[in-house]
Design an enzyme around this catalytic site. Structure first.
Site, PDB file in Angstrom:
ATOM      1  N   LYS A 141      -1.187   5.794  -1.865  1.00 46.52           N
ATOM      2  CA  LYS A 141      -1.233   4.737  -0.670  1.00 46.52           C
ATOM      3  C   LYS A 141      -0.824   5.468   0.645  1.00 46.52           C
ATOM      4  O   LYS A 141      -1.311   4.745   1.683  1.00 46.52           O
ATOM      5  CB  LYS A 141      -0.228   3.726  -0.884  1.00 46.52           C
ATOM      6  CG  LYS A 141      -0.815   2.789  -1.904  1.00 46.52           C
ATOM      7  CD  LYS A 141       0.273   1.573  -2.259  1.00 46.52           C
ATOM      8  CE  LYS A 141      -0.338   0.292  -3.003  1.00 46.52           C
ATOM      9  NZ  LYS A 141       0.982  -0.547  -3.080  1.00 46.52           N
ATOM     10  N   GLY A 142      -0.337   6.816   0.758  1.00 48.84           N
ATOM     11  CA  GLY A 142      -0.138   7.182   1.870  1.00 48.84           C
ATOM     12  C   GLY A 142       1.493   6.981   2.057  1.00 48.84           C
ATOM     13  O   GLY A 142       1.766   6.194   1.796  1.00 48.84           O
ATOM     14  N   GLU A 169       3.389   6.963   7.494  1.00 55.15           N
ATOM     15  CA  GLU A 169       3.813   5.708   8.413  1.00 55.15           C
ATOM     16  C   GLU A 169       4.934   5.014   8.129  1.00 55.15           C
ATOM     17  O   GLU A 169       5.775   4.645   8.347  1.00 55.15           O
ATOM     18  CB  GLU A 169       2.650   4.757   8.800  1.00 55.15           C
ATOM     19  CG  GLU A 169       0.947   5.670   8.774  1.00 55.15           C
ATOM     20  CD  GLU A 169       0.884   6.457  10.168  1.00 55.15           C
ATOM     21  OE1 GLU A 169       1.507   6.445  11.070  1.00 55.15           O
ATOM     22  OE2 GLU A 169      -0.040   7.337   9.961  1.00 55.15           O
TER      23      GLU A 169
HETATM   24 MO1  MOS Z   1      -0.523   8.699  12.691  1.00 56.99          MO
HETATM   25  S1  MOS Z   1       0.160   7.681  14.198  1.00 56.99           S
HETATM   26  O1  MOS Z   1      -1.971   7.918  12.436  1.00 56.99           O
HETATM   27  O2  MOS Z   1      -0.814  10.395  13.378  1.00 56.99           O
END
Ligand code: MOS
Length: 735
Positions: A696-697, A700
């Protein structure tokens, strides 16, 4: 060799980094290169009336002073990637006298050394027609606009906001967040060199194929004539997604002087033209029944943008799907100011929006006399109520459970100011976080060398999360070979194109592309095995062959071929390309990562100094490719959240729009002493829908939710609710 995915492999580039062999953009040198120094405007709005460069040009080593008075006209052909604002036009470099914001580049001084270029830049005499910029978002004379690119997503509603439900409890407050700058260790830098009409850029970039296309459009040349190289990045957090003015200036300087030119921005200059997290103003209203069931959520957000571009982010997006609530309204607007265009910064949109939602929920929990985790549990949705789709997976309840357990949340005494350690006030706070799972197909190629080893290439970037390593794990596992048999290269625009190294999608997209390329190479090798003269499988059907632990064999037979043997049968350097895809049913699902953050803060009751003693972040982020790197990435995001919560703010002087703390002495950020015990939990989560790798990453989500968890802990410690970020000692003293 298998099961590399999920192992805490060490960084394959670790040795190069610690020995200094790894070259970052500013480390590259070319014979005869010159140094360009950007001259920023010292007014916040107006026009350049004159530039007297006679003194500067007489100084030693100065080769050129380039401004709108003498710069060649650049093509600036239309070109936009989706990371560029959909509305507006990028800043044009040295093409006219207009000054749109404080710090806008108005000249480039090129000299034989950095010292000489800096000295000459200081000797430029510039006069301006100076006007008063408007940079205060609370200025009522500034009009708000709808973010055109977001369309209906910017203003959504469901149910009936005017529904009258008896005996509900309401919190309605404003939550404001200061402008922030990315401030990675590595400064922006570009070395540009022309050979005829071909341009090479050694440049810090999270999106090399877009930098190639953008610079080609600006100079009116074919993208094939631009080559961008970006092998290592010393942190970026979004600031190197777009191609900012200094890249154009380096190429322009090299064009004008006929020699390679390197431009490295100063720390101060990175506060002017390389994007920032926009200042945001939010109003949040949440209501619930006495037993803690949400009845209404209303979320208004305003974000700053420049006057020449509309930068929009998902400020109110997560509010739509975070909790179950029948009546909901979100609305997001932009306020153009005389400032440079903001950009994506780690957790863009969600990190800011979730601060408002998760702080308001904490306030609601106190009003209801409910545990903040319990309030959230009672509002866990069964589906994404914003779009009616089921979640592909959602492990937020497990995050609460495992995070709370590790933290010891059950020992919390709920009343503010009720927990102490000696004379110190102790606060325990928590918040939820979320971030979408993005996926854009990426290409990659894999090559078998004559020695039976592998070279894998994709444009991509690695700004620090360990992409070199984790992608090598995916390639090696797919091929069934040890890590050492694979060399993964990235950061070149002539490698197969990939989406930006951002939006937490690199592993999802590039990882899937690499997996696909490795499988395609295996398919090619199986064809070689069934056709080559001396192959034991000559004439066999390729479907009868299978890969097992890095060898090719025929089902039910004992013959086998190693990659080394196949390399002798195959054409030299046999290469296959692949593209990552995901299943067609992906569109049926709402796809997000979720997390829960728990914080302990100790606060001095007299002077309000704060120490974040410990943090637990629990994440449901799908499959974890490398737990060591993933943990490190999450700790980094949590540290970023400390900055957002109690330190970071870029302050503008209202007289001229100047960022007055554009340096690392006054732009406060967490240092080691500010960071307590950090623990990261990945809850078990299998998601077959998100992408072939099931990831999922993490980039962020690691930051989203941290700031409200800290703010909530501060309230628990002190009984003071501060609704503006950052929360500083002076806010507590004056409250
Ligand atoms: Mo991240 S803010 O998409 O580098």
């Amino acid at each position: 060799m298998s099961a590399l995915i999920g192992k805490s492999e060490k960084r394959v580039d670790g040795r190069d980094k610690v020995t200094g062999r790894a070259q970052y953009a500013g480390d590259f040198h070319l014979p005869g290169q010159l140094y360009g120094v950007v001259v920023p405007s010292t007014v916040g709005l107006g026009r350049v009336l004159s530039i007297d460069s006679s003194e500067a040009q007489s100084l030693p080593g100065v080769v050129a002073v380039i401004s709108h008075l003498n710069a060649p006209k650049l093509a600036y052909k239309p070109h936009k990637a989706f990371i560029d604002p959909a509305v507006g036009e990028r800043l044009h470099m040295l093409q006219d006298a207009t000054v749109r914001f404080y710090g806008q580049p108005i000249a480039l001084v090129v000299a034989d050394s950095l010292d000489n270029a800096e000295r000459a830049a200081n000797e430029l005499r510039v006069s301006y027609d100076r006007q008063q910029p408007k940079v205060d978002l609370r200025d009522p004379s500034l009009p708000k606009v709808a973010p055109t690119a977001l369309g209906e997503e910017a203003a959504k509603h469901r149910g009936d906001m005017s529904a009258v439900i008896p005996d509900i409890v309401t919190v309605e407050e404003d939550y404001d967040i200061a402008r922030e700058n990315h401030t990675p260790i590595e400064l922006h830098a570009t070395l540009a060199a022309w050979e005829g009409d071909k341009l090479t850029l050694w440049s810090k970039s999270q999106f090399v194929v877009n930098e190639q296309a953008e610079i080609a459009a600006i100079f009116g040349i074919e993208p094939a004539n631009v080559h961008v190289i970006s092998p290592f990045i010393g942190g970026a957090f979004g600031t190197s997604l777009r191609t900012w003015p200094h890249v154009t200036l380096a190429a322009l300087g090299a064009k004008v002087t006929g020699r390679p030119v390197k431009v490295t921005l100063s720390r101060k200059q990175t506060f002017y033209t390389t994007g920032h997290r926009p200042l945001t103003l939010q109003r949040m209203r949440v209501s619930a029944t006495r037993d803690g069931k949400l009845t209404h959520i209303e979320h208004h957000g305003v974000g700053e943008t420049s006057r020449y571009e509309q930068f929009a982010e998902a400020l109110v997006g997560a509010t739509n799907y975070m909790y179950s609530c029948p009546n909901l309204k979100v609305d997001y607007r932009l306020q153009p100011c005389d400032t440079s265009t903001p950009t994506y910064m780690r957790g863009p949109g969600e990190a800011s929006g979730i601060f408002a939602l998760e702080t308001a929920l904490d306030e609601l929990a106190y009003k209801l006399d409910l545990d903040p985790v319990e309030l959230r549990r009672r509002n866990e949705p069964k589906i994404d109520e914003g779009n009616g789709k089921p979640f592909s997976s959602r492990s937020l309840l497990q995050c609460y459970e495992e995070g709370a357990k590790r933290f010891g949340w059950s020992r919390r005494s709920p009343r503010p100011r009720s927990m102490k350690d000696g004379r110190m006030l102790i606060g325990w706070g928590m918040a939820s976080g979320t971030y979408p799972v993005w996926f854009i197909p990426a290409n990659a190629r894999a090559r078998l060398t004559s020695a039976g080893r592998f070279e894998v290439e994709a444009a991509a970037s690695d700004m620090g999360p360990g992409t070199y390593t984790s992608i090598t794990q995916v390639a090696a596992e797919t091929l069934g070979v040890p890590m050492a048999a694979v060399r993964f290269r990235l950061g070149q625009s002539d490698f197969p194109p990939t989406p930006p190294h951002g939006g937490s999608m690199t592993m999802a997209s590039v990882g899937s592309g690499v997996q696909s390329a490795c499988r395609a190479l295996q398919t090619e090798l199986a064809k070689v095995a069934t056709s080559a003269e001396s192959s034991p499988f000559r004439g066999a059907a390729t479907e009868s062959l299978e890969w097992h632990g890095g060898v090719l064999r025929q089902r039910g037979k004992t013959d086998q071929l190693s990659y080394e043997q196949l390399a002798r049968l195959a054409p030299a350097g046999l290469t296959a390309e692949g593209t990552g895809g995901r299943s067609e049913d992906a569109a049926k699902y709402s796809m997000h990562a979720f997390g829960a953050v728990f914080v302990e803060i100790a606060i001095d009751p007299d002077v309000y100094t704060m120490q974040i003693r410990r943090m637990v972040g629990a994440y449901g982020a799908g499959r974890i490719i490398n737990p060591r790197l993933a943990t490190s990435q999450c700790v980094g995001g949590m540290v970023g959240g400390i900055g957002m919560a109690i330190m970071e703010a870029t302050v503008l002087d209202r007289r001229d729009g100047r960022p007055i703390n554009a340096h690392m002495a006054d732009y406060l950020m967490p240092v080691n002493l500010d960071i307590g015990d950090m623990q990261v939990i990945f809850v078990d989560e299998e998601d077959p829908h998100v992408n072939p790798l099931g990831v999922k990453g993490l980039g962020e989500i690691a930051l989203v939710g941290v700031a409200p968890a800290i703010g909530n802990a501060i309230y628990h410690a002190t009984g003071q609710r501060i609704r503006d970020l950052p929360i500083r000692i002076e806010n507590l003293l004056h409250a």
